[in-house]
Scaffold this active site. Structure first.
Site, PDB file in Angstrom:
ATOM      1  N   LYS A 175      36.112  -8.526 -27.025  1.00  0.00           N
ATOM      2  CA  LYS A 175      37.470  -9.087 -26.906  1.00  0.00           C
ATOM      3  C   LYS A 175      38.405  -8.004 -26.364  1.00  0.00           C
ATOM      4  CE  LYS A 175      41.194  -9.282 -29.104  1.00  0.00           C
ATOM      5  NZ  LYS A 175      42.124  -9.162 -27.974  1.00  0.00           N
ATOM      6  N   GLY A 228      42.038   1.139 -30.841  1.00  0.00           N
ATOM      7  CA  GLY A 228      43.405   0.641 -30.770  1.00  0.00           C
ATOM      8  C   GLY A 228      44.291   1.437 -31.700  1.00  0.00           C
ATOM      9  N   SER A 229      45.368   0.816 -32.132  1.00  0.00           N
ATOM     10  CA  SER A 229      46.349   1.532 -32.951  1.00  0.00           C
ATOM     11  C   SER A 229      45.836   1.737 -34.377  1.00  0.00           C
ATOM     12  CB  SER A 229      47.647   0.731 -32.989  1.00  0.00           C
ATOM     13  OG  SER A 229      47.394  -0.540 -33.560  1.00  0.00           O
ATOM     14  N   THR A 230      46.383   2.742 -35.033  1.00  0.00           N
ATOM     15  CA  THR A 230      46.012   3.001 -36.424  1.00  0.00           C
ATOM     16  C   THR A 230      46.403   1.814 -37.301  1.00  0.00           C
ATOM     17  OG1 THR A 230      46.190   5.370 -36.095  1.00  0.00           O
ATOM     18  CG2 THR A 230      46.404   4.591 -38.365  1.00  0.00           C
ATOM     19  N   GLU A 231      47.529   1.191 -36.963  1.00  0.00           N
ATOM     20  CA  GLU A 231      47.999   0.042 -37.741  1.00  0.00           C
ATOM     21  C   GLU A 231      46.968  -1.097 -37.729  1.00  0.00           C
ATOM     22  OE1 GLU A 231      51.455  -1.544 -35.962  1.00  0.00           O
ATOM     23  OE2 GLU A 231      52.012  -2.736 -37.714  1.00  0.00           O
ATOM     24  N   GLY A 233      43.857  -0.846 -36.767  1.00  0.00           N
ATOM     25  CA  GLY A 233      42.604  -0.305 -37.303  1.00  0.00           C
ATOM     26  C   GLY A 233      42.534  -0.448 -38.819  1.00  0.00           C
ATOM     27  N   GLU A 250      38.401   3.916 -33.427  1.00  0.00           N
ATOM     28  CA  GLU A 250      38.988   4.991 -32.607  1.00  0.00           C
ATOM     29  C   GLU A 250      40.475   4.670 -32.522  1.00  0.00           C
ATOM     30  OE1 GLU A 250      37.351   7.550 -31.653  1.00  0.00           O
ATOM     31  OE2 GLU A 250      35.364   6.794 -32.150  1.00  0.00           O
TER      32      GLU A 250
HETATM   33  P1  NAD Z   1      46.356  -2.493 -30.619  1.00  0.00           P
HETATM   34  O1  NAD Z   1      45.902  -1.945 -31.918  1.00  0.00           O
HETATM   35  O2  NAD Z   1      47.642  -3.208 -30.559  1.00  0.00           O
HETATM   36  O3  NAD Z   1      45.258  -3.523 -30.039  1.00  0.00           O
HETATM   37  C1  NAD Z   1      43.898  -3.144 -29.873  1.00  0.00           C
HETATM   38  C2  NAD Z   1      43.046  -4.408 -29.878  1.00  0.00           C
HETATM   39  O4  NAD Z   1      43.104  -5.003 -31.172  1.00  0.00           O
HETATM   40  C3  NAD Z   1      43.517  -5.482 -28.891  1.00  0.00           C
HETATM   41  O5  NAD Z   1      42.386  -6.081 -28.298  1.00  0.00           O
HETATM   42  C4  NAD Z   1      44.259  -6.443 -29.796  1.00  0.00           C
HETATM   43  O6  NAD Z   1      44.324  -7.758 -29.285  1.00  0.00           O
HETATM   44  C5  NAD Z   1      43.407  -6.391 -31.054  1.00  0.00           C
HETATM   45  N1  NAD Z   1      44.071  -6.824 -32.276  1.00  0.00           N
HETATM   46  C6  NAD Z   1      45.397  -6.795 -32.575  1.00  0.00           C
HETATM   47  N2  NAD Z   1      45.611  -7.313 -33.811  1.00  0.00           N
HETATM   48  C7  NAD Z   1      44.402  -7.660 -34.301  1.00  0.00           C
HETATM   49  C8  NAD Z   1      43.953  -8.247 -35.537  1.00  0.00           C
HETATM   50  N3  NAD Z   1      44.806  -8.553 -36.516  1.00  0.00           N
HETATM   51  N4  NAD Z   1      42.631  -8.450 -35.720  1.00  0.00           N
HETATM   52  C9  NAD Z   1      41.751  -8.124 -34.754  1.00  0.00           C
HETATM   53  N5  NAD Z   1      42.105  -7.592 -33.555  1.00  0.00           N
HETATM   54  C10 NAD Z   1      43.419  -7.354 -33.336  1.00  0.00           C
HETATM   55  O7  NAD Z   1      46.284  -1.247 -29.619  1.00  0.00           O
HETATM   56  P2  NAD Z   1      46.785  -1.170 -28.107  1.00  0.00           P
HETATM   57  O8  NAD Z   1      48.285  -1.269 -28.125  1.00  0.00           O
HETATM   58  O9  NAD Z   1      46.006  -2.109 -27.253  1.00  0.00           O
HETATM   59  O10 NAD Z   1      46.319   0.308 -27.702  1.00  0.00           O
HETATM   60  C11 NAD Z   1      47.075   1.437 -27.997  1.00  0.00           C
HETATM   61  C12 NAD Z   1      46.559   2.176 -29.215  1.00  0.00           C
HETATM   62  O11 NAD Z   1      45.170   2.435 -29.080  1.00  0.00           O
HETATM   63  C13 NAD Z   1      47.210   3.531 -29.416  1.00  0.00           C
HETATM   64  O12 NAD Z   1      47.530   3.740 -30.777  1.00  0.00           O
HETATM   65  C14 NAD Z   1      46.118   4.516 -28.991  1.00  0.00           C
HETATM   66  O13 NAD Z   1      46.220   5.797 -29.548  1.00  0.00           O
HETATM   67  C15 NAD Z   1      44.893   3.795 -29.401  1.00  0.00           C
HETATM   68  N6  NAD Z   1      43.740   4.267 -28.641  1.00  0.00           N
HETATM   69  C16 NAD Z   1      42.815   5.053 -29.269  1.00  0.00           C
HETATM   70  C17 NAD Z   1      41.726   5.541 -28.562  1.00  0.00           C
HETATM   71  C18 NAD Z   1      40.695   6.403 -29.234  1.00  0.00           C
HETATM   72  O14 NAD Z   1      39.607   6.509 -28.707  1.00  0.00           O
HETATM   73  N7  NAD Z   1      40.983   7.016 -30.375  1.00  0.00           N
HETATM   74  C19 NAD Z   1      41.583   5.249 -27.209  1.00  0.00           C
HETATM   75  C20 NAD Z   1      42.538   4.456 -26.597  1.00  0.00           C
HETATM   76  C21 NAD Z   1      43.611   3.956 -27.331  1.00  0.00           C
END
Ligand code: NAD
Length: 477
Positions: A175, A228-231, A233, A250
């Site tokens: 996804k 994605g974001s820590t929140e 995650g 991550e």
């Molecule tokens: P995000 O957390 O908003 O979204 C990431 C994914 O999670 C998206 O596909 C989103 O649709 C999905 N998602 C959102 N809510 C969800 C839920 N309740 N249940 C399941 N899935 C859900 O992150 P973003 O804004 O797309 O990316 C930016 C963040 O990602 C930044 O915090 C960045 O540091 C982090 N990031 C980390 C790495 C790493 O390898 N550590 C790499 C790239 C980005």
């Protein structure tokens, strides 16, 4: 008619989603929508999970490793043959400079080649147990793995998640982020062309709240690979807890860039702007907190500002562009709120922080000094083109400040004294750190975070092992 897929890929078939909602895809360089993509419902995620389980059981897990490797090498080849298409699409959807997008597409192919090769190196152990007999371990695939990915490196991070999971014999439901689903869909298309069996890799764009949630809670999903974001995650980890699903996370970062006076600091000043402003600062590894030894601080800042102002910012389709627009209006406003907050707190904006005249979600890279360690801009992940620099005098006190954060993903240390550089590298609480360079992510080496930057590791053999369960078998004498 688009020349790229915009539907859901479920069990080898491209389908319009049944949901009323469609995802509007916008070009961040023009602010113009240019495509609409189906958005998966919870029901469609359920169909995909069932199809993945069926594909796993009906042959994929038992395929001879050599055949699986051949298919993944074929997929790498298809990616390579389509590098330009993938890169052009990524640039249009993310606003990423075309040179970076080409590099990432090619890096995605290398990831598939690496894991295709790694299939023959995924070994168990023989264990001399005390009572004799013969004891050994197997690494077995888990079944269905969910891959949930962000918008900043849509194609490459999809490859990081999908390749080790498939190589280990799992089926994957991917996804992608709702803002940037196009190159993930293209990966699904290329996997079909590489003759991966139906259901082994399915791609379903959709919202986090519906599609992401449905995937993370589906009972057939054994593991969630999330970036994605820590929140979010944190939410994923809670959702996974009920079924004890495996997770790899991550997450965000607030990485340090430490420059000692004995370093080749002119080189550090010249190279460091791109350690934070590459991908317009939308990089989990962005070195957004800089620690500069006091004796060189003023000269370093001058050179860093000059190098920042020399960056080519603009149309990401131009070959020479180094920094493109941000992904969307909301992300730009968020960065601007940090810059305004820093200004209000009395910090000095040494360069940038303003919008250029042209349309597109552009923001000139902001260089900030005079920051206190309690300031929001110093403490929180901004995920935009903003960097803060602070001087330090004492190594121990500097390290205390470096580690005074909930994040721990990446970082850099610059010193010509290797003992000092390694001493500091060992003390920094992060999963990845580089010495006298900003290059710290390698396909063959583990990548991931300490503390709230994540759990588990992407890349290297670690990622593939984390897509398996260990089974111990004992044969009595
Ligand atoms: P995000 O957390 O908003 O979204 C990431 C994914 O999670 C998206 O596909 C989103 O649709 C999905 N998602 C959102 N809510 C969800 C839920 N309740 N249940 C399941 N899935 C859900 O992150 P973003 O804004 O797309 O990316 C930016 C963040 O990602 C930044 O915090 C960045 O540091 C982090 N990031 C980390 C790495 C790493 O390898 N550590 C790499 C790239 C980005």
């Amino acid at each position: 008619m688009n020349d790229f897929p915009t539907q859901l890929l479920i069990n080898g078939t491209w389908l319009d989603g049944s949901g009323a909602k469609r995802l509007a895809i916008v070009n961040p360089a023009t602010e113009e929508p240019f495509a609409e993509v189906s958005s998966a419902t919870a029901d469609e995620i359920g169909q995909a999970a069932k199809a993945a389980q069926a594909a796993f059981e009906s042959g994929w897990r038992d395929l001879p490793p050599g055949q699986r490797a051949e298919m993944l090498h074929n997929l790498a080849k298809r990616i390579r043959e389509n590098t330009e298409n993938i890169a052009q699409l990524e640039t249009r959807n993310v606003g990423k400079p075309i040179g970076d997008a080409r590099w990432e597409a090619d890096a995605g192919a290398k990831v598939f080649d690496y894991y295709a090769g790694a299939i023959g190196h995924l070994c168990g152990q023989t264990i001399p147990v005390a009572r004799g007999g013969f004891d050994f371990t197997l690494r077995q695939p888990m079944g269905v793995i969910a891959a949930i990915t962000p918008w900043n490196f849509p194609f490459l991070i999809a490859c990081w998640k999908v390749a080790p999971a498939l190589a280990a014999g799992n089926a994957v439901v991917l996804k992608p982020a709702s803002l940037t689903p196009l190159t993930a869909l293209m990966l699904g298309q290329l996997a079909q062309e590489a003759d991966l069996p139906n259901g082994v890799l399915q791609v379903l764009p959709g919202s986090g709240a519906e599609a992401g949630h449905a995937l993370a809670t589906h009972p057939l999903v054994r593991k969630i690979g999330f970036t994605g974001s820590t929140e979010v995650g944190t939410t994923i980890m809670k959702l996974a807890a009920d079924d004890i699903k495996r997770v790899s996370l991550e997450l965000g970062g607030k990485s340090p860039n430490i420059v000692f006076a004995d370093a080749n600091w002119e080189r550090a000043a010249a190279e460091s702007p791109m350690s934070v402003f590459a991908n317009t600062g939308q990089d989990c590894c962005a070195r957004s907190r800089m620690f500069i030894e006091q004796s060189i601080f003023d000269r370093f800042v001058d050179q860093f500002v000059a190098a920042t102002e020399a960056l080519n910012i603009g149309d990401p389709g131009n070959e020479t562009t180094q920094v493109g627009p941000m992904i969307c209006a909301a992300q730009r406003e968020l960065s601007e709120s940090f810059i305004a907050g820093a200004r209000d707190a009395g910090c000095e904006i040494r360069s940038g922080g303003d919008r250029p005249d042209e349309s597109g979600f552009y923001l000139n890279p902001a260089v900030i000094t005079g920051v206190e360690t309690s300031d929001r801009a110093w403490r929180e992940e901004i995920f935009g083109p903003v960097v803060c620099l602070r001087p330090f005098n004492d190594e121990a006190e500097m390290l205390r400040e470096v580690n005074d954060t909930n994040f721990g993903l990446s970082g850099s240390v610059w010193s010509s004294n290797l003992s000092r550089a390694l001493r500091v590298a060992r003390r920094v609480e992060s999963g990845v750190i580089s010495v006298n360079t900003h290059s710290s992510v390698h396909t063959e080496a583990p990548f991931g975070g300490f503390k709230r930057s994540g759990l588990g590791r992407d890349l290297g053999m670690s990622a593939m092992e984390a897509c398996t369960e260990v089974k111990n078998i004992y044969v009595g004498e």
